[in-house]
Design a protein around this motif. Structure first.
Motif, PDB file in Angstrom:
ATOM      1  N   HIS A 122       5.486  18.245  -7.757  1.00 28.09           N
ATOM      2  CA  HIS A 122       6.200  18.799  -6.414  1.00 28.09           C
ATOM      3  C   HIS A 122       5.679  18.075  -5.471  1.00 28.09           C
ATOM      4  CE1 HIS A 122       6.763  22.363  -9.253  1.00 28.09           C
ATOM      5  NE2 HIS A 122       5.584  22.473  -9.506  1.00 28.09           N
ATOM      6  N   TYR A 123       5.138  17.267  -5.515  1.00 32.94           N
ATOM      7  CA  TYR A 123       4.773  16.209  -4.286  1.00 32.94           C
ATOM      8  C   TYR A 123       6.249  15.524  -3.933  1.00 32.94           C
ATOM      9  CZ  TYR A 123       2.168  12.964  -1.212  1.00 32.94           C
ATOM     10  OH  TYR A 123       1.814  12.580  -0.089  1.00 32.94           O
ATOM     11  N   GLN A 152      -1.878   7.982  -4.104  1.00 30.30           N
ATOM     12  CA  GLN A 152      -2.940   8.704  -4.585  1.00 30.30           C
ATOM     13  C   GLN A 152      -2.423  10.250  -4.643  1.00 30.30           C
ATOM     14  OE1 GLN A 152      -5.150   7.022  -6.096  1.00 30.30           O
ATOM     15  NE2 GLN A 152      -6.101   9.059  -7.074  1.00 30.30           N
ATOM     16  N   ASP A 153      -2.281  10.727  -3.539  1.00 22.63           N
ATOM     17  CA  ASP A 153      -1.877  12.217  -3.308  1.00 22.63           C
ATOM     18  C   ASP A 153      -0.777  12.713  -4.376  1.00 22.63           C
ATOM     19  OD1 ASP A 153      -3.850  12.450  -1.562  1.00 22.63           O
ATOM     20  OD2 ASP A 153      -2.590  12.400   0.180  1.00 22.63           O
ATOM     21  N   VAL A 197       2.515  -3.608  16.931  1.00 21.86           N
ATOM     22  CA  VAL A 197       2.884  -3.312  15.468  1.00 21.86           C
ATOM     23  C   VAL A 197       1.671  -2.377  14.792  1.00 21.86           C
ATOM     24  CG1 VAL A 197       3.066  -4.460  13.214  1.00 21.86           C
ATOM     25  CG2 VAL A 197       3.699  -5.558  15.150  1.00 21.86           C
ATOM     26  N   THR A 198       2.073  -1.575  13.937  1.00 22.92           N
ATOM     27  CA  THR A 198       1.250  -0.770  13.131  1.00 22.92           C
ATOM     28  C   THR A 198       1.432  -0.982  11.878  1.00 22.92           C
ATOM     29  OG1 THR A 198       1.144   1.126  14.886  1.00 22.92           O
ATOM     30  CG2 THR A 198       0.630   1.730  12.558  1.00 22.92           C
ATOM     31  N   PHE A 199       0.473  -1.011  11.160  1.00 20.96           N
ATOM     32  CA  PHE A 199       0.323  -1.330   9.447  1.00 20.96           C
ATOM     33  C   PHE A 199       0.092  -0.144   8.983  1.00 20.96           C
ATOM     34  CE2 PHE A 199      -0.691  -5.411  11.434  1.00 20.96           C
ATOM     35  CZ  PHE A 199       0.414  -6.104  11.092  1.00 20.96           C
ATOM     36  N   PHE A 200       0.976   0.249   8.024  1.00 22.67           N
ATOM     37  CA  PHE A 200       0.903   1.712   7.440  1.00 22.67           C
ATOM     38  C   PHE A 200       0.695   1.537   6.054  1.00 22.67           C
ATOM     39  CE2 PHE A 200       2.096   5.768   5.466  1.00 22.67           C
ATOM     40  CZ  PHE A 200       1.323   6.504   6.208  1.00 22.67           C
ATOM     41  N   ASP A 201      -0.554   1.766   5.307  1.00 22.48           N
ATOM     42  CA  ASP A 201      -0.883   1.476   3.886  1.00 22.48           C
ATOM     43  C   ASP A 201      -0.370   3.084   3.065  1.00 22.48           C
ATOM     44  OD1 ASP A 201      -1.925   1.246   1.502  1.00 22.48           O
ATOM     45  OD2 ASP A 201      -4.145   0.966   2.141  1.00 22.48           O
ATOM     46  N   LEU A 202       0.449   2.770   2.207  1.00 25.03           N
ATOM     47  CA  LEU A 202       0.925   3.665   1.202  1.00 25.03           C
ATOM     48  C   LEU A 202      -0.160   4.155   0.237  1.00 25.03           C
ATOM     49  CD1 LEU A 202       4.452   2.321   0.479  1.00 25.03           C
ATOM     50  CD2 LEU A 202       3.858   4.236   1.998  1.00 25.03           C
TER      51      LEU A 202
END
Length: 186
Positions: A68-69, A61-62, A51-56
């Motif tokens: 335009h993001y 923040q970006d 498992v990988t936990f990916f924090d948004l």
């Protein structure tokens, strides 16, 4: 009449996380799959390896103040890179700050499926999974993404009133769906 298919994108038919042999979390409320998740069922044997936990948080923040993001594109690229480098069976995506944007299942997704089961989860779900002392064979993740196809009907008709000229009426709807022409494939 002519029957045709309308491609309305994708939908999830199966979506579950079993924790300790129970569906402890509520689908669509606590978690949902990303539309570019692979299909399948995985029993997670090791949270550290599978498992990988990916924090948004960083992506959110970006995106602040940048009209335009493209958040969805950045998420896809980051998840794809995570899978290519870590090779997890499942990726649980969450926002550690519990603030920011609302993420929804995008049924009009056309991105290539990635090679892991991908779930957007509430922070509380991820915390409970991370804090489990004994996860050996206690976590099962299942996702089934399928095309969302509906049937449509083109129609044509006329009234034969015995006149020299006849007006024929017709309606076609085979341009519906993603916006492509289903008949010509363009």
């Amino acid at each position: 009449t002519q029957i045709f298919e309308v491609n309305e994108g994708v939908m999830y038919e199966t979506n579950r996380i079993e924790f300790n042999n129970k569906e402890k979390f509520e689908s669509s409320n606590d978690y949902f799959p990303l539309p570019y998740s692979k299909n399948g069922t995985e029993t997670i044997g090791s949270i550290n390896n599978d498992v990988t936990f990916f924090d948004l948080s960083k992506l959110i923040q970006d995106s602040i103040g940048n009209p335009h993001y493209d958040f969805d594109e950045e998420l896809y690229k980051n998840i794809k890179l995570t899978i290519e480098t870590k090779h997890p069976k499942a990726v649980f995506i969450y926002n550690a700050n519990d603030t920011g944007i609302t993420i929804a299942f995008h049924h009009k997704n056309k991105r290539e499926s990635l090679d892991a089961l991908l779930m957007i989860c509430k922070k509380s779900v991820v915390e409970e999974i991370k804090n489990s002392n004994d996860l050996q064979h206690q976590l099962l993740v299942e996702i089934e993404i399928a095309p969302k196809i509906k049937k449509g009907l083109n129609v044509g008709g006329f009234i034969d009133n015995g006149a020299e000229n006849t007006i024929i009426l017709g309606a076609h709807y085979d341009h519906l769906g993603y916006g492509e022409d289903i008949v010509t494939g363009k």
